[in-house]
Design an enzyme around this catalytic site. Structure first.
Site, mmCIF file in Angstrom:
data_model
loop_
_atom_site.group_PDB
_atom_site.id
_atom_site.type_symbol
_atom_site.label_atom_id
_atom_site.label_comp_id
_atom_site.label_asym_id
_atom_site.label_seq_id
_atom_site.Cartn_x
_atom_site.Cartn_y
_atom_site.Cartn_z
ATOM 1 N N TYR A 68 -4.242 -1.351 -24.460
ATOM 2 C CA TYR A 68 -5.110 -2.004 -24.031
ATOM 3 C C TYR A 68 -3.483 -3.329 -24.073
ATOM 4 C CZ TYR A 68 -8.455 1.129 -23.439
ATOM 5 O OH TYR A 68 -9.739 2.269 -23.452
ATOM 6 N N ASN A 91 -13.480 0.609 -13.130
ATOM 7 C CA ASN A 91 -12.149 1.048 -12.482
ATOM 8 C C ASN A 91 -13.222 2.046 -11.835
ATOM 9 O OD1 ASN A 91 -10.153 2.049 -11.562
ATOM 10 N ND2 ASN A 91 -9.594 3.692 -12.851
ATOM 11 N N CYS A 99 -6.633 4.988 -16.229
ATOM 12 C CA CYS A 99 -7.692 4.172 -17.358
ATOM 13 C C CYS A 99 -7.356 5.437 -17.963
ATOM 14 C CB CYS A 99 -8.807 3.503 -16.882
ATOM 15 S SG CYS A 99 -9.716 4.906 -16.103
ATOM 16 N N HIS A 100 -7.824 6.650 -17.939
ATOM 17 C CA HIS A 100 -7.501 8.296 -19.302
ATOM 18 C C HIS A 100 -5.885 7.523 -20.254
ATOM 19 C CE1 HIS A 100 -5.062 10.140 -15.943
ATOM 20 N NE2 HIS A 100 -5.090 10.832 -16.819
ATOM 21 N N GLU A 126 -1.951 16.889 -19.302
ATOM 22 C CA GLU A 126 -0.734 15.899 -18.898
ATOM 23 C C GLU A 126 0.116 16.296 -19.756
ATOM 24 O OE1 GLU A 126 -2.732 12.586 -16.063
ATOM 25 O OE2 GLU A 126 -2.662 12.175 -18.531
#
Length: 143
Positions: A68, A91, A99-100, A126
């Site tokens: 952040y 979001n 945002c993850h 990912e």
DNA sequence: GCACTGGATGTTT
DNA sequence: AAACATCCAGTGC
């Protein structure tokens, strides 16, 4: 339109070719087209701060995370880490605005609209590795 | 190293 | 004025 991403079923609501909202529905049990990475988003109605944060967040590639605090600085608002959390919390475009991939400075995942478990599963899919509850440091993205 | 605390922080409503 | 998906320095194990 329904898509899949990392094993999740994703609903994309568009009007005239612009994405208005995205929701994660749950496990994808059927074969669905992969969610396109580039989609035109409706960013009207957002403040300049919110737009800057969302556009910068889109630069974080799969397999990497930002914090952040680093995202706030990269977007041009150093010190606005908590305000960045506010933007991510609302979001409307999860996954496309990733945002993850935004985590706390201590590398714990922090909050997520669909829960911390979903956030961790997306990151693992990912290629992000964890040490216990925390993302391993080499996965931090440098803007 | 861990957990917890209190105070500071920027933006929005 | 209050809320918040945070941060940091401090304290005590």
């Amino acid at each position: 339109m329904l898509y899949s991403y990392a094993g999740f079923k994703v609903k994309v609501m568009q009007e005239q070719g612009v994405v208005k909202r995205i929701t994660i529905l749950g496990e994808a049990r059927e074969v669905l087209p992969a969610l396109p990475r580039s989609m035109k988003l409706d960013l009207s109605g957002f403040t300049p701060f919110e737009r800057a944060v969302m556009e910068k967040a889109r630069e974080i590639p799969p397999g990497k995370v930002a914090t952040y605090a680093t995202l706030a600085k990269a977007a041009g608002y150093p010190g606005a880490a908590r305000a960045v959390g506010n933007v991510m919390a609302k979001n409307p475009f999860p996954i496309i605005v990733p945002c993850h991939r935004v985590v706390r400075s201590d590398f714990r995942v922090g909050g997520y609209a669909y829960g911390g478990e979903v956030k961790r599963r997306l990151l693992r899919a990912e290629g992000v590795a964890f040490a216990g509850e925390r993302v391993k440091k080499p996965y931090l993205w440098n803007f």
